[in-house]
Design an enzyme around this catalytic site. Structure first.
Site, mmCIF file in Angstrom:
data_model
loop_
_atom_site.group_PDB
_atom_site.id
_atom_site.type_symbol
_atom_site.label_atom_id
_atom_site.label_comp_id
_atom_site.label_asym_id
_atom_site.label_seq_id
_atom_site.Cartn_x
_atom_site.Cartn_y
_atom_site.Cartn_z
ATOM 1 N N GLU A 42 1.144 -1.277 0.030
ATOM 2 C CA GLU A 42 0.007 0.025 -0.002
ATOM 3 C C GLU A 42 0.864 1.290 -0.040
ATOM 4 O O GLU A 42 0.640 2.253 -0.703
ATOM 5 C CB GLU A 42 -0.895 0.092 1.234
ATOM 6 C CG GLU A 42 -1.958 1.095 1.357
ATOM 7 C CD GLU A 42 -1.448 2.239 2.410
ATOM 8 O OE1 GLU A 42 -1.542 3.360 1.955
ATOM 9 O OE2 GLU A 42 -0.540 1.761 3.349
ATOM 10 N N ASP A 46 0.508 3.789 -2.938
ATOM 11 C CA ASP A 46 -0.035 5.141 -3.018
ATOM 12 C C ASP A 46 0.903 6.021 -3.635
ATOM 13 O O ASP A 46 0.447 7.070 -4.334
ATOM 14 C CB ASP A 46 0.313 5.108 -1.438
ATOM 15 C CG ASP A 46 0.104 6.788 -1.152
ATOM 16 O OD1 ASP A 46 -0.983 7.443 -1.393
ATOM 17 O OD2 ASP A 46 0.950 7.508 -0.566
ATOM 18 N N GLU A 118 -4.774 0.712 -3.196
ATOM 19 C CA GLU A 118 -3.450 1.057 -3.286
ATOM 20 C C GLU A 118 -2.405 -0.118 -3.260
ATOM 21 O O GLU A 118 -1.484 0.096 -4.000
ATOM 22 C CB GLU A 118 -3.104 2.011 -2.199
ATOM 23 C CG GLU A 118 -3.716 3.432 -2.470
ATOM 24 C CD GLU A 118 -3.411 4.620 -1.229
ATOM 25 O OE1 GLU A 118 -3.614 5.768 -1.771
ATOM 26 O OE2 GLU A 118 -3.279 4.100 -0.483
#
Length: 226
Positions: A42, A46, A118
Site C-alpha cells: 500500500e 500510494d 493502493e
C-alpha cells in the site's frame, strides 16, 4: 468451472497477475494476524497512484497551471475517491479480513478499501511495471478524470478567500483536544473568523480536521451571509 473471487477481480481490472501470492498479500488486512499484509505494498501503491494520476492530468489538461492541477490531483487520489473505485470493482468482497473486522463493516470501510486498491496497485507495479499501472488506473478512473469542469477548491483556501473578501483577518485554527491511542488518535480543531461564532470538528489528523472544520464553518457563514 466457476472462477475464484481473485480470478473475477483480475477480469474486472483487465490484468492477470503472474504472482498470485503477491496479489493476495496486497488485499490482506492486518486484522488477519498472519503477519503478511498489504501495508508495504500500500505504501508503494500510494506513490504509484500519485505519479500515474499526475501524469494523466499533465497530459489531459495542458492549459492548466500547477496550482489547478494540484487541486484536481488531490481530489482524485483522496481516500474517498479511491474507495469509490474499489467499490466499482467489488474489491471489498475479495479483501482478506478477520471475521471480527468483516462483521464490523470492514469490507465497506473507506479507509480499508482505499488502502486495498493502493495495495493492489503496488502489487501490479511489482508484477508488470509502471506502464501497466497507467493502463489499469486510467481504465478504473474512466471519465471521472474529467468530471470536474473546474478544479476543486481546498476548504481552507475558500474560507480564507471568504474572509479576505470582507477585509477580515485570516481564519484562526486552534488544536483544542487530542485523545485516543497513539496509533489512532482523534484531534479536535476549532476554526474561527473574526466577528463570527467558531466551529469545532473532530477527525483522525490535524490536517484533515482543519479542512473539515473550514468547510463546515464556510457553509454556515454562507447561510447566514446569504
Amino acid at each position: 468451472m466457476p472462477k475464484t473471487p481473485l480470478e473475477e477481480l483480475q477480469i474486472r481490472i483487465g490484468y492477470q497477475f503472474k504472482n498470485q501470492e503477491r496479489l493476495l498479500k496486497s488485499l490482506t488486512h492486518s486484522s488477519t494476524g498472519t503477519g503478511l499484509n498489504y501495508e508495504r505494498l500500500e505504501f508503494l501503491g500510494d506513490r504509484v497512484v500519485g505519479l500515474v494520476m499526475a501524469h494523466v492530468l499533465f497530459e489531459e489538461f495542458p492549459g492548466e497551471n500547477e496550482g489547478d492541477l494540484a487541486k484536481r490531483h488531490a481530489a482524485l487520489v483522496q481516500g474517498k475517491t479511491l474507495a469509490r473505485l474499489a467499490r466499482e470493482i467489488d474489491l471489498g468482497s475479495v479483501m482478506q479480513l478477520s471475521d471480527a473486522e468483516r462483521s464490523s463493516g470492514g469490507a465497506d470501510n473507506d479507509n480499508i478499501l482505499a488502502d486495498g486498491i493502493e495495495g493492489m496497485i503496488g502489487a501490479l507495479y511489482m508484477d508488470a511495471g509502471l506502464e501497466k499501472c497507467h493502463e489499469v488506473l486510467k481504465s478504473l478512473y474512466g471519465d471521472s478524470v474529467y468530471v470536474m469542469l473546474k478544479p476543486p477548491q481546498d476548504p481552507k483556501t475558500a474560507l480564507q478567500e471568504w474572509a479576505q473578501a470582507r477585509s477580515l483577518p485570516l481564519p484562526n485554527y486552534e488544536l483544542v483536544g487530542k485523545e485516543g491511542p497513539d496509533h489512532a488518535p482523534t484531534f479536535a480543531v476549532r476554526v474561527s473568523v473574526q466577528g463570527y461564532p467558531p466551529w469545532t470538528c473532530q477527525g483522525p489528523s490535524r490536517r484533515v480536521t482543519e479542512k473539515q472544520a473550514a468547510g463546515m464553518l464556510l457553509a454556515h457563514l454562507n447561510e447566514i451571509d446569504g
